[in-house]
Design a protein around this motif. Sequence first.
Motif, PDB file in Angstrom:
ATOM      1  N   ALA A  27       0.836  -1.195   0.000  1.00  0.00           N
ATOM      2  CA  ALA A  27       0.000   0.000   0.000  1.00  0.00           C
ATOM      3  C   ALA A  27       0.868   1.240   0.000  1.00  0.00           C
ATOM      4  CB  ALA A  27      -0.897  -0.008   1.233  1.00  0.00           C
ATOM      5  N   PRO A  28       0.563   2.253  -0.811  1.00  0.00           N
ATOM      6  CA  PRO A  28       1.406   3.443  -0.890  1.00  0.00           C
ATOM      7  C   PRO A  28       1.479   4.158   0.448  1.00  0.00           C
ATOM      8  CG  PRO A  28      -0.724   3.831  -1.921  1.00  0.00           C
ATOM      9  CD  PRO A  28      -0.661   2.385  -1.618  1.00  0.00           C
ATOM     10  N   SER A  29       2.623   4.835   0.659  1.00  0.00           N
ATOM     11  CA  SER A  29       2.783   5.589   1.891  1.00  0.00           C
ATOM     12  C   SER A  29       1.836   6.765   1.882  1.00  0.00           C
ATOM     13  CB  SER A  29       4.227   6.092   2.023  1.00  0.00           C
ATOM     14  OG  SER A  29       4.463   7.129   1.102  1.00  0.00           O
ATOM     15  N   THR A  30       1.593   7.277   3.053  1.00  0.00           N
ATOM     16  CA  THR A  30       0.642   8.394   3.172  1.00  0.00           C
ATOM     17  C   THR A  30       1.189   9.659   2.571  1.00  0.00           C
ATOM     18  OG1 THR A  30       1.533   8.828   5.368  1.00  0.00           O
ATOM     19  CG2 THR A  30      -0.433   7.453   5.237  1.00  0.00           C
ATOM     20  N   ALA A  31       2.502   9.675   2.242  1.00  0.00           N
ATOM     21  CA  ALA A  31       3.075  10.879   1.645  1.00  0.00           C
ATOM     22  C   ALA A  31       3.347  10.705   0.166  1.00  0.00           C
ATOM     23  CB  ALA A  31       4.374  11.244   2.368  1.00  0.00           C
ATOM     24  N   GLY A 166      13.007  18.281   5.581  1.00  0.00           N
ATOM     25  CA  GLY A 166      13.911  18.387   6.722  1.00  0.00           C
ATOM     26  C   GLY A 166      13.259  18.318   8.072  1.00  0.00           C
ATOM     27  N   GLN A 167      11.932  18.239   8.128  1.00  0.00           N
ATOM     28  CA  GLN A 167      11.228  18.203   9.406  1.00  0.00           C
ATOM     29  C   GLN A 167      10.622  16.810   9.635  1.00  0.00           C
ATOM     30  OE1 GLN A 167      11.100  20.702  11.748  1.00  0.00           O
ATOM     31  NE2 GLN A 167      12.609  21.633  10.380  1.00  0.00           N
ATOM     32  N   PRO A 168      10.878  16.204  10.811  1.00  0.00           N
ATOM     33  CA  PRO A 168      10.326  14.873  11.087  1.00  0.00           C
ATOM     34  C   PRO A 168       8.804  14.885  11.065  1.00  0.00           C
ATOM     35  CG  PRO A 168      12.075  15.421  12.649  1.00  0.00           C
ATOM     36  CD  PRO A 168      11.767  16.686  11.899  1.00  0.00           C
ATOM     37  N   VAL A 169       8.235  13.923  10.313  1.00  0.00           N
ATOM     38  CA  VAL A 169       6.786  13.784  10.275  1.00  0.00           C
ATOM     39  C   VAL A 169       6.352  12.399  10.767  1.00  0.00           C
ATOM     40  CG1 VAL A 169       6.459  15.462   8.432  1.00  0.00           C
ATOM     41  CG2 VAL A 169       6.881  13.053   7.849  1.00  0.00           C
ATOM     42  N   GLY A 170       7.318  11.508  10.984  1.00  0.00           N
ATOM     43  CA  GLY A 170       6.965  10.176  11.456  1.00  0.00           C
ATOM     44  C   GLY A 170       8.187   9.401  11.901  1.00  0.00           C
ATOM     45  N   THR A 171       7.953   8.362  12.636  1.00  0.00           N
ATOM     46  CA  THR A 171       9.025   7.460  13.060  1.00  0.00           C
ATOM     47  C   THR A 171       8.545   6.017  12.920  1.00  0.00           C
ATOM     48  OG1 THR A 171       8.325   7.424  15.384  1.00  0.00           O
ATOM     49  CG2 THR A 171       9.946   9.092  14.751  1.00  0.00           C
ATOM     50  N   SER A 172       9.498   5.126  12.746  1.00  0.00           N
ATOM     51  CA  SER A 172       9.202   3.691  12.762  1.00  0.00           C
ATOM     52  C   SER A 172      10.394   2.985  13.388  1.00  0.00           C
ATOM     53  CB  SER A 172       8.938   3.152  11.348  1.00  0.00           C
ATOM     54  OG  SER A 172      10.046   3.400  10.497  1.00  0.00           O
ATOM     55  N   GLY A 202       3.034   8.823  13.434  1.00  0.00           N
ATOM     56  CA  GLY A 202       3.000   9.893  12.451  1.00  0.00           C
ATOM     57  C   GLY A 202       2.897   9.364  11.030  1.00  0.00           C
ATOM     58  N   THR A 203       3.448  10.101  10.078  1.00  0.00           N
ATOM     59  CA  THR A 203       3.385   9.776   8.655  1.00  0.00           C
ATOM     60  C   THR A 203       4.653   9.042   8.236  1.00  0.00           C
ATOM     61  OG1 THR A 203       2.032  11.723   8.202  1.00  0.00           O
ATOM     62  CG2 THR A 203       3.177  10.720   6.330  1.00  0.00           C
ATOM     63  N   THR A 204       4.518   7.810   7.750  1.00  0.00           N
ATOM     64  CA  THR A 204       5.673   7.015   7.317  1.00  0.00           C
ATOM     65  C   THR A 204       5.301   6.176   6.104  1.00  0.00           C
ATOM     66  OG1 THR A 204       5.275   4.929   8.495  1.00  0.00           O
ATOM     67  CG2 THR A 204       6.249   6.723   9.776  1.00  0.00           C
ATOM     68  N   GLY A 205       6.319   5.614   5.486  1.00  0.00           N
ATOM     69  CA  GLY A 205       6.107   4.606   4.441  1.00  0.00           C
ATOM     70  C   GLY A 205       6.559   3.250   4.920  1.00  0.00           C
ATOM     71  N   THR A 277      15.329  -0.552   2.111  1.00  0.00           N
ATOM     72  CA  THR A 277      15.144   0.579   1.211  1.00  0.00           C
ATOM     73  C   THR A 277      13.730   1.114   1.407  1.00  0.00           C
ATOM     74  OG1 THR A 277      16.613  -0.333  -0.465  1.00  0.00           O
ATOM     75  CG2 THR A 277      15.051   1.343  -1.196  1.00  0.00           C
ATOM     76  N   PRO A 278      13.567   2.394   1.705  1.00  0.00           N
ATOM     77  CA  PRO A 278      12.208   2.935   1.854  1.00  0.00           C
ATOM     78  C   PRO A 278      11.519   3.003   0.491  1.00  0.00           C
ATOM     79  CG  PRO A 278      13.818   4.696   1.971  1.00  0.00           C
ATOM     80  CD  PRO A 278      14.597   3.425   1.928  1.00  0.00           C
ATOM     81  N   PRO A 279      10.218   2.834   0.467  1.00  0.00           N
ATOM     82  CA  PRO A 279       9.496   2.882  -0.810  1.00  0.00           C
ATOM     83  C   PRO A 279       9.444   4.296  -1.372  1.00  0.00           C
ATOM     84  CG  PRO A 279       7.959   2.728   1.025  1.00  0.00           C
ATOM     85  CD  PRO A 279       9.323   2.568   1.609  1.00  0.00           C
ATOM     86  N   ALA A 280       9.362   4.397  -2.704  1.00  0.00           N
ATOM     87  CA  ALA A 280       9.240   5.713  -3.348  1.00  0.00           C
ATOM     88  C   ALA A 280       7.943   6.384  -2.862  1.00  0.00           C
ATOM     89  CB  ALA A 280       9.220   5.533  -4.861  1.00  0.00           C
ATOM     90  N   PRO A 281       7.946   7.707  -2.717  1.00  0.00           N
ATOM     91  CA  PRO A 281       8.974   8.669  -3.119  1.00  0.00           C
ATOM     92  C   PRO A 281      10.005   8.979  -2.032  1.00  0.00           C
ATOM     93  CG  PRO A 281       7.035   9.852  -2.436  1.00  0.00           C
ATOM     94  CD  PRO A 281       6.702   8.391  -2.305  1.00  0.00           C
ATOM     95  N   TRP A 282      10.041   8.189  -0.977  1.00  0.00           N
ATOM     96  CA  TRP A 282      11.000   8.436   0.095  1.00  0.00           C
ATOM     97  C   TRP A 282      12.407   8.084  -0.376  1.00  0.00           C
ATOM     98  CZ3 TRP A 282       8.971  10.707   4.378  1.00  0.00           C
ATOM     99  CH2 TRP A 282       7.592  10.577   4.598  1.00  0.00           C
ATOM    100  N   LYS A 283      13.379   8.878   0.057  1.00  0.00           N
ATOM    101  CA  LYS A 283      14.773   8.635  -0.287  1.00  0.00           C
ATOM    102  C   LYS A 283      15.582   8.462   0.993  1.00  0.00           C
ATOM    103  CE  LYS A 283      14.506  11.440  -4.491  1.00  0.00           C
ATOM    104  NZ  LYS A 283      15.052  12.629  -5.205  1.00  0.00           N
ATOM    105  N   LEU A 284      16.599   7.622   0.887  1.00  0.00           N
ATOM    106  CA  LEU A 284      17.430   7.340   2.048  1.00  0.00           C
ATOM    107  C   LEU A 284      18.582   8.324   2.123  1.00  0.00           C
ATOM    108  CD1 LEU A 284      17.390   5.093   4.226  1.00  0.00           C
ATOM    109  CD2 LEU A 284      19.136   3.921   2.885  1.00  0.00           C
ATOM    110  N   SER A 285      18.830   8.868   3.315  1.00  0.00           N
ATOM    111  CA  SER A 285      19.945   9.787   3.517  1.00  0.00           C
ATOM    112  C   SER A 285      21.100   9.051   4.179  1.00  0.00           C
ATOM    113  CB  SER A 285      19.530  10.959   4.410  1.00  0.00           C
ATOM    114  OG  SER A 285      18.542  11.739   3.785  1.00  0.00           O
ATOM    115  N   GLY A 286      22.318   9.436   3.854  1.00  0.00           N
ATOM    116  CA  GLY A 286      23.484   8.922   4.566  1.00  0.00           C
ATOM    117  C   GLY A 286      24.161   7.787   3.842  1.00  0.00           C
ATOM    118  N   ALA A 287      24.906   6.963   4.609  1.00  0.00           N
ATOM    119  CA  ALA A 287      25.690   5.867   4.064  1.00  0.00           C
ATOM    120  C   ALA A 287      24.798   4.781   3.484  1.00  0.00           C
ATOM    121  CB  ALA A 287      26.589   5.283   5.153  1.00  0.00           C
ATOM    122  N   LEU A 288      25.402   3.908   2.693  1.00  0.00           N
ATOM    123  CA  LEU A 288      24.634   2.895   1.986  1.00  0.00           C
ATOM    124  C   LEU A 288      24.966   1.491   2.467  1.00  0.00           C
ATOM    125  CD1 LEU A 288      24.803   4.333  -1.631  1.00  0.00           C
ATOM    126  CD2 LEU A 288      22.996   4.589   0.061  1.00  0.00           C
ATOM    127  N   GLY A 289      24.858   1.253   3.729  1.00  0.00           N
ATOM    128  CA  GLY A 289      24.993  -0.116   4.208  1.00  0.00           C
ATOM    129  C   GLY A 289      26.025  -0.272   5.302  1.00  0.00           C
TER     130      GLY A 289
END
Length: 475
Positions: A27-31, A166-172, A202-205, A277-289
């Motif tokens: 199911a698509p994320s709420t964002a 840049g503002q937190p809208v959710g956590t998991s 909050g709002t997450t994928g 990997t977070p589902p689109a349109p979310w993008k991962l920040s930082g190192a890759l593994g």
Amino acid sequence: MQRKSFRRTGIQLLAVTAAAAVLPMAAPSTASADTTADLRVESYVLPAGAAKPSLEELRSAEGRERLRRTATAAEPGAVLAQETVGPAASSAPLSRRPSGSPPADATTRAQPRTALGPTATAPEPARTMTYDECVKGLGSDKKFYVKSRFAVCNGASFLQTWTRNGQPVGTSMFNVRAVGTIAKNSRTITFQYYFTDFATAGTTGASAMPITTKADIPQSWPSGARYTRGGTMPGTKTFTQLKALRTSKETVTAKPGQGSGSADLLFAVYEPAISYTPPAPWKLSGALGGKLFMLAPRWDAASYLANSTGGGTPAKKGAATFSYITPLTLSAKQGAEERAEAAHIRQAFLTPLDTKPYMSAKKVPGQTAKEPLHRTVSAARIDKNRAAAVKQCKRYWGANYTQGGTLECDEYPFASTYEGAAEPEFDADAKKFNFSAKPIAKDDNQAGGSILKSYYAKNRIIDGMDDGFIVKIVT
């Protein structure tokens, strides 16, 4: 997410990405309908029992900065237990924190003085561990819990913050714990994985986020060893699917004949890893593994340890253990069979200048994992260690120190270790007189020796510098 107070604790920032497995989109994320916002996910790896910040705390600049600052100062995730011994110990950083361990009283026999001398024995080491024991053993700040050399666990907590512009809208979050156990005289190690405490706010994928669980054996000593692996690892599943799965299991077996030396020693590093990997349109920040935590299994077929022939089945000879330093626990309590020996060792630990022979800088080993004792099976070396100790008993207490055979010369470090009284005869860099010798009751001395011998056997302590142990005194 259950709200908890956010404490300053050893938290480590690690953004991780899944392997190249592709799942059907859940199911698509709420964002997902927002195509103009910058939607990102920051991932943090914490000790499994650490306090988690609430979404409200992360919405403040101070809360986010505190989390990042603490993460920057934390030790790297790809670490081994501080008590790791053998070649694996130099293959990666060791944890700065000691592993969780059972209370010292839990590893003593708690037997009355009913049978003296050589009938005394060390307790059987634990070979099972429940999920609840792992949780309790890891506590709020430990990456490893070593219940015994045949029952260990580690774990981590994975926290994701979902941000819009840049503002937190959710956590998991979710927790992963891996419990490794070995049956008696078995070459098979069982790793039980537990996936728990899934939560969102909050709002997450998160529900559609693919999570990959895998485990590698990247290094073996000798190299080129082959392993038989079984069980049902989950591979890649979504957050929702993994929450429903809850547990999985893997087995690792190493056949004999692949190790080095007469003891057929095979050491390895086992690395569980979690990535996503977070589902689109979310993008991962930082190192890759990154690797999350590592365990250090070992296999042997030493002739002086149990099952050296496999009971007539060569393919089953020897057994596995985890290559960790664990304590030999002796009791100085009233009524303990080895009481006098335990009291002697305690004196050597606490007031070494009061022990004989005198040495101004005396500091006996075996008190910490950084300075363990090492077993020797060399009869010649054991005899030399005993002779050097007896020499000091005679020097300070006279030729009749045994008082008609009622006393024996007790020595620490033990004669059956490389650190025994004759160590300087074999190692030019060893400090002379860095041991303690003292006449104690014959029964207590023999009881202590019997406990040590059975400890070696039951815990598969091998000869040499690739293994070790420490001593704990219960008072």
